[in-house]
Design a protein around this motif. Structure first.
Motif, PDB file in Angstrom:
ATOM      1  N   PHE A 298      21.966  66.894   1.169  1.00 27.91           N
ATOM      2  CA  PHE A 298      21.002  66.130   1.975  1.00 27.91           C
ATOM      3  C   PHE A 298      21.151  66.452   3.451  1.00 27.91           C
TER       4      PHE A 298
ATOM      5  N   ILE B 133      18.552  60.128   3.036  1.00 26.35           N
ATOM      6  CA  ILE B 133      18.645  59.533   1.701  1.00 26.35           C
ATOM      7  C   ILE B 133      19.806  58.546   1.678  1.00 26.35           C
TER       8      ILE B 133
ATOM      9  N   PHE C 163      14.912  69.541  -1.133  1.00 24.28           N
ATOM     10  CA  PHE C 163      16.171  69.414  -1.863  1.00 24.28           C
ATOM     11  C   PHE C 163      16.443  70.672  -2.689  1.00 24.28           C
TER      12      PHE C 163
ATOM     13  N   LEU D  95      17.467  65.539   5.047  1.00 24.62           N
ATOM     14  CA  LEU D  95      16.811  64.434   4.368  1.00 24.62           C
ATOM     15  C   LEU D  95      17.583  63.144   4.611  1.00 24.62           C
TER      16      LEU D  95
END
Length: 341
Positions: A66, A73, A235, A71
């Protein structure tokens, strides 16, 4: 009466337009800055998933991925019974360790498998090495965790006397207590138990001739999440890049991985100087794509290609110690099991 020249009106309009664009970009940046993270959940799974400081390969791996994918997350570990309902009610945006064994996944956007799962039959006895298919276990008592037993794929196997268990420890204890001669478990978990057994001078487990089932961990994001496709695409790209460069070896605590990096149909060996040493054996390599290795396999260290093992080892640090590594399974927890072995 007030008049505006064409020139003045043009400049005035341009300035208004620029002001509007600036405000829009500012609002967009503020919106992105304060956007809520994507929340993904999973149930605890020994050596893979944890939230209490225990070894957790999946948590460690995803933290790296990540970050690489940029990202935002948030991971939550919870009881299996609450996981599905939390996604359905929108408390979670999806799952971060989704394992598909026949379930309906139509409500999810699924990533590629980021860590394969190979389910083997294992036993104290060597006769398990002749087993290649589930029918070979017919009428035998076989220990298994509920996380696998309660799936469509395993519910269809009715000729096996399943001994269901809520935890990994309970499943292993079935073997230790000789209540079940066989156990279905993941290759990596069986390896960790073997490390624990070998370090305690006990007989190690035998494996079936091949995995009886193959699946893997994926992230699964609800289709109700507006940017689900974008998240999954970022991802997947990050995972592929990190697999090829060896950046996932250390989070997985695996010296060698294999994958067809150069696209020739043959799996290559992947190592990284942070964890792989000259003494690590190739037969411990873990496959990321299920493809076999051969004499044509290349070797990748830190993303650099080498034609032979000798060349690859020249780029690796010498082993500093010959002592075996500790198992990711907690020795204190498994002490009673070891005494019963």
């Amino acid at each position: 009466m007030v008049r505006f020249s064409a020139f003045s009106l043009s400049i005035f309009t341009q300035r208004l337009s620029l002001l509007g664009i600036s405000l829009a970009l500012c609002c967009l940046n503020v919106s992105q800055l304060h956007a809520a993270p994507t929340k993904l959940g999973a149930a605890s799974f020994e050596t893979y998933i944890s939230d209490d400081g225990e070894p957790a390969r999946v948590n460690t791996l995803l933290e790296k991925v990540f970050q690489k994918a940029e990202l935002d997350i948030q991971l939550q570990v919870m009881r299996q019974a609450f996981l599905g309902s939390s996604v359905l009610t929108g408390k979670l945006d999806g799952e971060f360790a989704y394992v598909n064994l026949g379930e309906d996944s139509s409500n999810y956007v699924l990533s590629d498998i980021y860590l394969p799962i190979y389910l083997y039959a294992v036993s104290k006895e060597a006769d398990v090495e002749a087993i290649k298919l589930f029918p070979h276990l017919k009428d035998n008592r076989v220990a298994i965790e509920n996380r696998f037993a309660n799936t469509p794929s395993f519910r269809l196997l009715k000729d096996i006397k399943w001994s269901r268990n809520p935890t990994t420890f309970d499943a292993f204890r079935q073997l230790a207590d000789d209540r079940a001669p066989y156990l279905i478990t993941t290759q990596l978990l069986a390896r960790e138990l073997n490390i624990l057994l070998a370090n305690d001078n006990e007989e190690t487990l035998h494996f079936s001739a091949k995995p009886l089932a193959k699946t893997g961990f994926q992230i699964a994001i609800s289709k109700n999440v507006a940017n689900a496709e974008r998240i999954v695409a970022q991802f997947n790209q990050a995972v592929s890049t990190m697999q090829n460069s060896g950046e996932l070896n250390q989070p997985l605590d695996l010296a060698w991985l294999t994958k067809d990096v150069n696209g020739d149909g043959v799996a290559d060996f992947i190592g990284h100087s942070n964890i792989t040493t000259t003494s690590d054996l190739l037969n411990t390599a873990y496959s990321l794509d299920g493809k076999p290795t051969s004499e044509a396999s290349a070797f990748y260290i830190d993303g650099d290609r080498y034609a032979s093992l000798e060349e690859a080892r020249a780029a690796l640090p010498d082993a500093e110690s010959s002592s075996p590594r500790e198992s990711l399974l907690d020795k204190t927890t498994y002490q009673l099991l070891l005494r019963r072995w």
